[in-house]
Design an enzyme around this catalytic site. Sequence first.
Site, PDB file in Angstrom:
ATOM      1  N   GLY A  60       0.858  -1.209  -0.093  1.00 12.21           N
ATOM      2  CA  GLY A  60       0.137  -0.117  -0.094  1.00 12.21           C
ATOM      3  C   GLY A  60       0.815   1.414  -0.256  1.00 12.21           C
ATOM      4  O   GLY A  60       0.240   2.306  -0.038  1.00 12.21           O
ATOM      5  N   TYR A  61       2.171   1.126   0.080  1.00  7.52           N
ATOM      6  CA  TYR A  61       2.867   2.340   0.002  1.00  7.52           C
ATOM      7  C   TYR A  61       3.225   2.826  -1.306  1.00  7.52           C
ATOM      8  O   TYR A  61       4.177   1.975  -2.089  1.00  7.52           O
ATOM      9  CB  TYR A  61       4.243   2.135   0.891  1.00  7.52           C
ATOM     10  CG  TYR A  61       4.049   1.831   2.287  1.00  7.52           C
ATOM     11  CD1 TYR A  61       2.952   2.069   2.969  1.00  7.52           C
ATOM     12  CD2 TYR A  61       5.271   1.179   3.066  1.00  7.52           C
ATOM     13  CE1 TYR A  61       3.024   1.823   4.558  1.00  7.52           C
ATOM     14  CE2 TYR A  61       4.832   0.749   4.287  1.00  7.52           C
ATOM     15  CZ  TYR A  61       3.827   1.197   5.042  1.00  7.52           C
ATOM     16  OH  TYR A  61       3.897   0.920   6.432  1.00  7.52           O
ATOM     17  N   GLN A  62       2.693   3.973  -1.662  1.00  7.64           N
ATOM     18  CA  GLN A  62       2.952   4.533  -2.816  1.00  7.64           C
ATOM     19  C   GLN A  62       2.609   3.523  -4.213  1.00  7.64           C
ATOM     20  O   GLN A  62       3.599   3.385  -5.109  1.00  7.64           O
ATOM     21  CB  GLN A  62       4.564   5.080  -2.867  1.00  7.64           C
ATOM     22  CG  GLN A  62       4.606   6.479  -2.450  1.00  7.64           C
ATOM     23  CD  GLN A  62       4.624   6.368  -0.750  1.00  7.64           C
ATOM     24  OE1 GLN A  62       3.450   6.544  -0.103  1.00  7.64           O
ATOM     25  NE2 GLN A  62       5.371   5.345  -0.194  1.00  7.64           N
ATOM     26  N   LYS A  88       3.489  -6.074   3.622  1.00  3.16           N
ATOM     27  CA  LYS A  88       2.179  -6.142   4.141  1.00  3.16           C
ATOM     28  C   LYS A  88       1.070  -6.231   3.161  1.00  3.16           C
ATOM     29  O   LYS A  88       1.350  -5.717   2.140  1.00  3.16           O
ATOM     30  CB  LYS A  88       1.929  -4.834   5.139  1.00  3.16           C
ATOM     31  CG  LYS A  88       2.729  -4.501   6.031  1.00  3.16           C
ATOM     32  CD  LYS A  88       2.369  -3.630   7.046  1.00  3.16           C
ATOM     33  CE  LYS A  88       3.443  -2.759   7.500  1.00  3.16           C
ATOM     34  NZ  LYS A  88       4.599  -1.937   6.836  1.00  3.16           N
TER      35      LYS A  88
END
Length: 348
Positions: A60-62, A88
């Site tokens: 989910g990061y960038q 994750k």
Amino acid sequence: MKYTKLGNSELKVSRICMGCMGFGDAKNGQHSWTLDEEHSREIIRRGLELGVNFFDTAIGYQSGTSEQYVGRALRDFAKREDVVVATKFLPRTQEEIASGVSGQQHIEQMINTSLKNLGVDYVDLYIYHMWDYETPLFDIMDGLNRIVKAGKTRYIGISNCFAYQLAKANALAEKEGFTKFVSVQSHYNLIFREEEREMAKLCAEDNIAMTPYSALASGRLSRHPGETSKRLEEDSYAKLKYDATAAQDDVIIRRVAELAEKHNVSMTEVSLAWLLTKVTAPVVGATKQHHIEGAARAVDLTLTPEETAYLEEPYVPHRLVGVMAQNTPAAAKEQHVWSTGSQKIEKV
């Protein structure tokens, strides 16, 4: 650097985990302050030089670009067997639920995407990013067990959950013969200590590693009151978590500054030295080289019992904020979108 076992696993991790949420293409994320690949690589390389071997990212990061940056840097600067890579996965989207994608299928798709982003055959720790009230717990634990058996992850962890949820999940895993969670990543630092009520006690009893995020309260525990930065000014999520309690937290932050001056060290070192007495390996975000350098030095700082008590004494109970405030069945009905590249993941 010092090292320890990650809970009930065989993973040997540095006492500092590098948090990689600050790496990734800002055009594909929610944060304008994230680093491009060149600067991300510099910080990852410096962390490795300092002995950091534990790296935490997420799909989910960038839009997955954090995973891509981390994967390429680690391939260039380290041997795969010398580093511990954690990532994750997010809950099923409403579209997946409507189309009948099961929890097991969702996890399989998520891990395959993350492995591709990272450019690896397996991750060392695969983390359930936040509780999914719309997917049966059996499906989650079964899905995670399947990817462990397939060799796509060595161990599993969980993030943003209540103690009862972690206990319930591991009890189900034990009953069914599934893999158990060996770590929990939740919100814990010197100005937010609600995890001490139940989670810390559960983890101590069951030897579950605590690897908290927001170890420096989004920079608040590393700066004197009144000091600011681009992230402090622009990070609306951090403001949501901390602005309401700024006055009571300020008392503790001033004591951190006082002890830092006494020891001739940075506030980062004092704040993390305190946290290192409570947890296995705090996740410390770094967007400048001195961030990871200060974190690494904290491992060698020892506070006296009197100093620890001095830092802890002003704390008052805090309300749940951020992701944990949404971790209820009612709040889970509200849709929050996280971009993961080829699809939109709805955060609950």
